[in-house]
Design a protein around this motif. Structure first.
Motif, PDB file in Angstrom:
ATOM      1  N   VAL A 145     -64.038  -0.831  67.459  1.00 54.78           N
ATOM      2  CA  VAL A 145     -65.362  -1.297  67.853  1.00 54.78           C
ATOM      3  C   VAL A 145     -65.690  -2.464  66.930  1.00 54.78           C
ATOM      4  O   VAL A 145     -65.865  -2.297  65.726  1.00 54.78           O
ATOM      5  N   ASP A 146     -65.715  -3.657  67.510  1.00 57.15           N
ATOM      6  CA  ASP A 146     -65.933  -4.868  66.717  1.00 57.15           C
ATOM      7  C   ASP A 146     -67.234  -5.531  67.143  1.00 57.15           C
ATOM      8  O   ASP A 146     -67.252  -6.516  67.871  1.00 57.15           O
ATOM      9  N   SER A 147     -68.325  -4.950  66.704  1.00 55.22           N
ATOM     10  CA  SER A 147     -69.658  -5.484  66.968  1.00 55.22           C
ATOM     11  C   SER A 147     -70.619  -4.765  66.035  1.00 55.22           C
ATOM     12  O   SER A 147     -70.860  -3.566  66.200  1.00 55.22           O
ATOM     13  N   PRO A 148     -71.142  -5.468  65.040  1.00 56.95           N
ATOM     14  CA  PRO A 148     -72.116  -4.811  64.154  1.00 56.95           C
ATOM     15  C   PRO A 148     -73.276  -4.202  64.935  1.00 56.95           C
ATOM     16  O   PRO A 148     -73.770  -3.125  64.602  1.00 56.95           O
ATOM     17  N   MET A 149     -73.703  -4.887  65.997  1.00 56.71           N
ATOM     18  CA  MET A 149     -74.813  -4.371  66.792  1.00 56.71           C
ATOM     19  C   MET A 149     -74.407  -3.094  67.516  1.00 56.71           C
ATOM     20  O   MET A 149     -75.185  -2.136  67.602  1.00 56.71           O
ATOM     21  N   LEU A 199     -62.447  11.145  69.486  1.00 59.85           N
ATOM     22  CA  LEU A 199     -61.546  10.009  69.702  1.00 59.85           C
ATOM     23  C   LEU A 199     -60.798   9.730  68.400  1.00 59.85           C
ATOM     24  O   LEU A 199     -61.362   9.191  67.445  1.00 59.85           O
ATOM     25  N   PRO A 200     -59.494  10.094  68.338  1.00 57.67           N
ATOM     26  CA  PRO A 200     -58.787  10.047  67.049  1.00 57.67           C
ATOM     27  C   PRO A 200     -58.554   8.644  66.509  1.00 57.67           C
ATOM     28  O   PRO A 200     -58.524   8.441  65.294  1.00 57.67           O
ATOM     29  N   GLY A 201     -58.361   7.657  67.391  1.00 54.38           N
ATOM     30  CA  GLY A 201     -58.011   6.322  66.914  1.00 54.38           C
ATOM     31  C   GLY A 201     -59.192   5.404  66.696  1.00 54.38           C
ATOM     32  O   GLY A 201     -59.015   4.198  66.507  1.00 54.38           O
ATOM     33  N   LEU A 202     -60.429   5.943  66.736  1.00 58.34           N
ATOM     34  CA  LEU A 202     -61.620   5.097  66.631  1.00 58.34           C
ATOM     35  C   LEU A 202     -61.727   4.466  65.247  1.00 58.34           C
ATOM     36  O   LEU A 202     -61.703   5.160  64.232  1.00 58.34           O
ATOM     37  N   THR A 218     -49.802  -4.857  66.421  1.00 58.47           N
ATOM     38  CA  THR A 218     -49.454  -3.666  67.185  1.00 58.47           C
ATOM     39  C   THR A 218     -50.479  -3.506  68.297  1.00 58.47           C
ATOM     40  O   THR A 218     -51.631  -3.940  68.153  1.00 58.47           O
ATOM     41  N   PRO A 219     -50.093  -2.907  69.428  1.00 63.92           N
ATOM     42  CA  PRO A 219     -51.069  -2.755  70.513  1.00 63.92           C
ATOM     43  C   PRO A 219     -52.326  -2.013  70.075  1.00 63.92           C
ATOM     44  O   PRO A 219     -52.258  -1.041  69.309  1.00 63.92           O
ATOM     45  N   CYS A 220     -53.455  -2.481  70.554  1.00 62.71           N
ATOM     46  CA  CYS A 220     -54.721  -1.830  70.239  1.00 62.71           C
ATOM     47  C   CYS A 220     -55.727  -2.146  71.332  1.00 62.71           C
ATOM     48  O   CYS A 220     -55.478  -2.975  72.210  1.00 62.71           O
ATOM     49  N   ILE A 221     -56.850  -1.469  71.292  1.00 60.21           N
ATOM     50  CA  ILE A 221     -57.966  -1.717  72.203  1.00 60.21           C
ATOM     51  C   ILE A 221     -59.131  -2.224  71.370  1.00 60.21           C
ATOM     52  O   ILE A 221     -59.498  -1.614  70.358  1.00 60.21           O
ATOM     53  N   ILE A 222     -59.715  -3.359  71.781  1.00 60.29           N
ATOM     54  CA  ILE A 222     -60.827  -3.967  71.054  1.00 60.29           C
ATOM     55  C   ILE A 222     -62.045  -3.964  71.969  1.00 60.29           C
ATOM     56  O   ILE A 222     -62.046  -4.612  73.023  1.00 60.29           O
ATOM     57  N   VAL A 223     -63.072  -3.227  71.589  1.00 56.65           N
ATOM     58  CA  VAL A 223     -64.328  -3.195  72.336  1.00 56.65           C
ATOM     59  C   VAL A 223     -65.332  -4.025  71.545  1.00 56.65           C
ATOM     60  O   VAL A 223     -65.651  -3.707  70.401  1.00 56.65           O
ATOM     61  N   SER A 224     -65.793  -5.115  72.157  1.00 55.13           N
ATOM     62  CA  SER A 224     -66.609  -6.063  71.402  1.00 55.13           C
ATOM     63  C   SER A 224     -67.653  -6.707  72.302  1.00 55.13           C
ATOM     64  O   SER A 224     -67.428  -6.927  73.492  1.00 55.13           O
ATOM     65  N   ALA A 225     -68.808  -7.018  71.727  1.00 53.64           N
ATOM     66  CA  ALA A 225     -69.885  -7.685  72.473  1.00 53.64           C
ATOM     67  C   ALA A 225     -69.692  -9.201  72.421  1.00 53.64           C
ATOM     68  O   ALA A 225     -69.043  -9.722  71.516  1.00 53.64           O
TER      69      ALA A 225
END
Length: 460
Positions: A276-280, A308-311, A328-335
Motif C-alpha cells: 500500500v503506497d499512499s500515506p492517505m 493478508l500475509p504479504g501486506l 521481484t513480482p509484487c502488487i502495488i496499490v496506490s492513489a
C-alpha cells in the motif's frame, strides 16, 4: 421574502466539482464544496473566483469526503468563508486527511514543475497550500449523536444526514428551510458494499437532487471469486512483472485489499508482497479500523484484511521510489484512483513501458483522466511533461464500483416515503445524466431536469 432557491454551481454537465447553493431569505448554505477533476475545461474552474461570495455563506454541509465533494474547501476558506462545515464524524475524520494530502500534493507538483521547467506558469503555484487546508480542517464540525444540525442565518435551515453507504461517513443530506425540503443523494453506495453496512432508506423531500455517475448502465453481477483479477495477477507474476492498482485512497483501497486477501487465502493467486503506497490510504485504513466508526463497518471485513500475509506499507518517498524497480513480482496499490496525481503517477511512469507489468483499473475513470486514457487503449501517457509509452497490460475490473448503478439509483428514489415534486439529475457525464433522467420520467410522476452549470431553480 423570495422563495427558497437552489443553484447548481458544480457537478452539472460533468461528474466532479459538486457544489449546490441553497438560499432561503437571508440564509445561504452550500451543500458540498468539491474540486473539479478530469477535462481541462472543468479543472480550469478550480482557478477562477469562487462561484459564490464565500463571505456570504452561513455554512457548508458535506455529503462525504471524496475530493470532488470536499476538495475546494481550502480555496473557499482562503477566499473569505468563515462559517462552519457540517459533516458526519467519519466524513470529518477522512476529510482532514484528504484535504491535507491534496494540498501537499499540489505544493509538491508545483515545486516539481518549477524545477522541471514544464509548467506554462512562472512561477507555478498550487491551487492552495497546506496552511489553507489546515484552516479548512479547523472549520469542520463533526456531528454528535443527533443526525440533524441547525444552520444559523436570517431564516435558518435544518440539515439532516442519512447514511448513504458509499464510503465511511457518506450521507445523503436533507435540507429543510422556509417550508421547503430538498434531498441531496450525495454519492450512493451499493446494497452489498463489502466493507460498509448498507445505506439507510431516504427521507421524504419535495425536491431531490440525485447523482448519475452510472446512470446509463447496470453493473455486471459481482464475481465473489474475482476471477478476472486473479487471472491478471497470475499472468503478471508468471512473466516476472508487477501489478499496479490505481485505487482511491479512501474506501477503494480497503475493498481492493479485501479481494486480494480472499484470493491469497483461497490459493487463487500466489502470496507475493502487496504494497500500500499512499500515506492517505494508510491513514484512511486507520480511520476505518477506529472503534469510533464500528457502527458503519462490517466487522468481518476488518478481520479478513488482517489475514493478508504479504501486506506491506510504503511510508516514505524513498520506499515508494524503490517499488519502481522491485526486483521481484509484487502488487502495488496506490492513489489516485484515476491516476490524476499522487504516487501512482510515478509508478506508471516507470512501469508502463515494460510489457511484463499490468495495470488494474478498479473503478470509474472520468473523461480527461489518465485512467480513462488507459481504459480506452492509449499508447502513450503524458506525465511530468513527457510522453511515456504504454506497453504494460491494462485490465479493467467491473466489480469494484461502490457507486449505485442505474437500477439501484431508481430503487433508491422508489424508497422515498412519498413521490417528490421534482428531481434534478447531477454528477454524471451528459449521456449518463440524460439516461437516468429518462428512466425517472418513465417510472415516476414528477418533473425531471438535467441542470446546466449555474442554473437556478425555485424549491417546491
Amino acid at each position: 421574502m423570495a422563495a427558497p432557491a437552489l443553484t447548481f454551481l458544480g457537478a452539472a454537465g460533468t461528474v466532479t466539482g459538486s457544489k449546490f447553493l441553497v438560499e432561503s431569505g437571508g440564509t445561504r448554505l452550500l451543500v458540498d464544496c468539491g474540486l473539479y477533476q478530469g477535462e481541462r475545461r472543468w479543472r480550469a474552474l478550480n482557478w477562477e473566483a469562487p462561484p459564490v461570495d464565500p463571505a456570504t455563506l452561513d455554512a457548508v454541509a458535506l455529503t462525504h469526503a471524496h475530493l470532488d465533494h470536499c476538495g475546494y474547501l481550502p480555496a473557499l476558506v482562503r477566499a473569505g468563508f468563515t462559517g462552519p462545515v457540517h459533516a458526519t464524524a467519519g466524513t470529518a475524520a477522512l476529510a482532514a486527511v484528504i484535504l491535507r494530502d491534496s494540498a501537499h500534493l499540489q505544493e509538491e507538483e508545483a515545486e516539481g514543475a518549477r524545477r522541471g521547467g514544464w509548467s506554462r506558469h512562472d512561477p507555478p503555484l498550487p491551487l492552495y497550500t497546506v496552511a489553507d487546508a489546515d484552516a479548512a480542517v479547523a472549520a469542520l464540525r463533526p456531528l454528535g449523536e443527533d443526525p440533524a444540525v441547525r444552520v444559523d442565518g436570517a431564516t435558518g435551515a435544518t440539515v439532516t444526514f442519512v447514511p448513504a453507504g458509499h464510503i465511511l461517513g457518506a450521507s445523503s443530506v436533507l435540507v429543510e428551510t422556509g417550508g421547503r425540503s430538498v434531498l441531496f443523494s450525495g454519492d450512493l453506495g451499493r446494497p452489498d458494499h463489502p466493507v460498509l453496512r448498507p445505506r439507510a432508506r431516504p427521507p421524504a423531500a419535495r425536491t431531490v437532487v440525485v447523482e448519475s455517475t452510472y446512470g446509463d448502465r447496470a453493473h455486471p453481477e459481482v464475481d465473489p471469486e474475482h476471477r478476472v483479477m486473479a487471472d491478471a495477477i497470475r499472468r503478471t507474476v508468471r512473466r516476472g512483472g508487477s501489478v499496479v492498482v490505481p485505487a482511491f485512497a479512501v474506501d477503494r483501497t480497503e475493498v481492493v485489499l479485501l479481494a486480494i486477501a480472499d484470493l491469497v487465502e483461497s490459493g487463487a493467486i500466489p502470496d507475493v508482497p502487496v504494497w500500500v503506497d499512499s500515506p492517505m490510504a494508510l491513514a484512511a485504513l486507520d480511520i476505518y479500523a477506529d472503534p469510533a466508526h464500528a457502527d458503519e463497518v462490517r466487522p468481518e471485513a476488518l478481520s479478513r484484511l488482517r489475514r493478508l500475509p504479504g501486506l506491506r506499507t510504503a511510508h516514505t518517498a524513498e520506499e515508494s521510489i524503490r517499488l519502481n524497480t522491485p526486483g521481484t513480482p509484487c502488487i502495488i496499490v496506490s492513489a489516485s484512483g484515476m491516476a490524476t496525481g499522487g504516487r501512482v503517477v510515478h509508478h506508471l511512469r516507470y512501469l508502463l513501458p515494460q510489457a511484463r507489468n499490468t495495470v488494474l483499473l478498479t473503478g470509474y475513470q472520468a473523461v480527461g483522466t489518465r485512467g480513462r486514457d488507459l481504459q480506452e487503449g492509449a499508447r502513450e501517457l503524458k506525465m511530468a511533461g513527457r510522453y511515456v509509452p504504454v506497453r504494460a497490460e491494462v485490465v479493467t475490473l467491473d466489480d469494484f464500483s461502490v457507486h449505485a448503478d442505474a437500477d439501484e439509483l431508481l430503487a433508491w428514489l422508489g424508497e422515498l416515503p412519498e413521490p417528490p415534486e421534482s428531481v434534478h439529475v447531477v454528477h454524471g457525464e451528459p449521456a449518463a445524466a440524460r439516461a437516468l433522467a429518462d428512466g425517472i420520467r418513465e417510472r415516476f410522476d414528477c418533473a425531471v431536469s438535467v441542470p446546466r452549470y449555474g442554473e437556478r431553480v425555485l424549491l417546491d
